[in-house]
Design a protein around this motif. Structure first.
Motif, short mmCIF file in Angstrom:
data_model
loop_
_atom_site.label_atom_id
_atom_site.label_comp_id
_atom_site.label_asym_id
_atom_site.label_seq_id
_atom_site.Cartn_x
_atom_site.Cartn_y
_atom_site.Cartn_z
N ALA A 168 1.03 -1.07 -0.17
CA ALA A 168 0.05 0.00 -0.02
C ALA A 168 0.89 1.14 -0.08
N PRO A 169 0.24 2.21 -0.73
CA PRO A 169 1.13 3.65 -0.65
C PRO A 169 1.59 4.15 0.89
N ARG A 170 2.64 4.71 1.28
CA ARG A 170 3.03 5.01 2.39
C ARG A 170 3.56 6.22 2.34
N ILE A 171 4.03 7.00 3.56
CA ILE A 171 4.60 8.00 3.70
C ILE A 171 5.98 7.67 4.30
N ASP A 194 7.07 -5.02 5.18
CA ASP A 194 6.19 -5.70 3.94
C ASP A 194 6.83 -5.12 2.70
N PHE A 195 8.02 -4.48 2.69
CA PHE A 195 8.66 -3.98 1.33
C PHE A 195 9.27 -5.14 0.70
N PRO A 196 9.13 -5.43 -0.70
CA PRO A 196 9.57 -6.67 -1.28
C PRO A 196 10.95 -6.57 -1.20
N GLU A 197 12.08 -7.60 -1.28
CA GLU A 197 13.13 -7.68 -1.21
C GLU A 197 13.50 -8.16 -3.05
N THR A 219 12.95 4.51 -10.45
CA THR A 219 13.18 3.23 -10.27
C THR A 219 13.92 2.95 -9.07
N LEU A 220 13.89 2.02 -8.30
CA LEU A 220 14.42 1.55 -7.27
C LEU A 220 15.93 0.90 -7.35
N ARG A 221 16.72 1.89 -6.79
CA ARG A 221 18.18 1.64 -6.77
C ARG A 221 18.60 0.40 -5.86
N HIS A 222 18.10 0.58 -4.65
CA HIS A 222 18.61 -0.58 -3.58
C HIS A 222 17.61 -0.44 -2.25
N PHE A 223 17.35 -1.54 -1.86
CA PHE A 223 16.79 -1.57 -0.60
C PHE A 223 17.53 -2.55 0.65
N ASP A 224 17.52 -1.81 1.55
CA ASP A 224 18.37 -2.51 2.66
C ASP A 224 17.21 -2.74 3.84
N THR A 283 17.44 -4.80 6.34
CA THR A 283 17.92 -4.80 7.68
C THR A 283 18.05 -3.52 8.41
N ARG A 284 18.59 -2.23 7.54
CA ARG A 284 18.41 -0.85 8.13
C ARG A 284 17.15 -0.20 7.72
N GLY A 285 16.19 -0.87 7.08
CA GLY A 285 14.96 -0.21 6.70
C GLY A 285 15.19 0.89 6.00
N GLU A 286 16.08 0.95 4.79
CA GLU A 286 16.40 2.22 3.97
C GLU A 286 16.07 1.91 2.38
N ILE A 287 15.44 2.67 1.76
CA ILE A 287 15.27 2.61 0.49
C ILE A 287 16.13 3.79 -0.40
N PHE A 288 16.99 3.35 -1.34
CA PHE A 288 17.86 4.27 -2.06
C PHE A 288 17.01 4.84 -3.33
#
Length: 261
Positions: A5-8, A33-36, A75-80, A82-87
């Motif tokens: 779902a969309p999020r802030i 719930d963010f997909p790896e 476009t998604l560059r990277h998702f971590d 463990t750290r809960g970070e979206i690049f």
């Protein structure tokens, strides 16, 4: 799996990767719930309008258009996880659009809406060889593909950048021939990227091809690959991310019309 779902989210930190590429790291919310393994996937940034403190999320229902955020596709560059970070990597235009303007001024704690991601856009890593082509708008997704190539991968990468300093130290396999092309005026029609791709010696075997960037160049490259090189369409990804002279809104309308025709 369905899209989350969309999020802030909020800005955690920023980094200037090159003179014309800025990374914004987002987080601050529940990303369980963010997909790896969805690097290269499209998503929507929901950018607050000037003066807005609340960001409306879809579905908008009766929310009037002037209260809805500006929507831009990245476009998604990277998702971590463990750290809960979206690049998110932004190409920084001289004449900022809404997204690059937001990125240019982004500070830790700033909030933004995020919808997605969709399905990842990876090449077929079992192909005999590989061909990547695109401009800086496509570089984040191409980078995500490059990082996943087998060590013995062969082929080509043709990458348009605004200045020599925009080259990024990506983990190119030794068998991948890399061509960084200088194109400081991407908003002007030109066929340099197309001509370069067409000049490459064709290797034996079945290639996997990944092409994205300005729509006119992408269409020309795709036509060459399909009509002259008979590339297997199942191993061909070609997407126009933007089009000279059009805003994203009108470009998306044109893309939908093109698919309908």
């Amino acid at each position: 799996m369905p899209r989350p779902a969309p999020r802030i989210l909020e800005v955690l930190r920023t980094e200037n990767l090159t003179p014309n590429m800025k990374r914004v790291v987002l987080g601050g919310g529940d990303l369980s719930d963010f997909p790896e393994n969805h690097e290269s996937a499209n998503f929507k940034l929901l950018i607050p309008r000037e003066g807005q403190t609340d960001i409306a999320l879809p579905p908008y229902g009766d929310t009037p258009p002037w209260r809805r955020p500006v929507v831009r596709t990245y476009t998604l560059r990277h998702f971590d996880k463990t750290r809960g970070e979206i690049f998110v990597d932004f190409m920084m235009h001289a004449d900022h659009g809404p997204a690059s303007h937001w990125a240019a001024h982004a500070r830790p704690g700033d909030r933004i809406g995020f919808a997605g991601p969709g399905a990842p856009k990876f090449v077929d890593f079992d192909a005999d060889w590989f061909l990547f082509a695109g401009d800086m708008s496509a570089l984040p997704a191409i980078s995500a593909n490059i990082e996943r190539l087998p060590a013995g991968a062969q082929g080509y990468a043709v990458l348009d950048i605004l200045s020599p300093a925009d080259q990024q130290p990506l983990p190119f396999p030794s068998g991948l021939e890399v061509h960084w092309r200088l194109n400081p005026y991407p908003e002007q029609p030109a066929l340099g990227l197309v001509d370069k791709v067409m000049s490459l010696p064709w290797l034996t075997g079945s290639p996997a091809v990944w092409v994205a960037g300005e729509s006119g160049a992408v269409r020309a490259i795709r036509r060459y690959l399909v009509q002259e090189r008979r590339v297997d369409r199942r191993r061909l990804y070609a997407s126009g991310y933007w089009q000279i002279g059009l805003t994203e809104d009108t470009h998306q309308i044109a893309k939908r019309q093109e698919k309908a025709d």
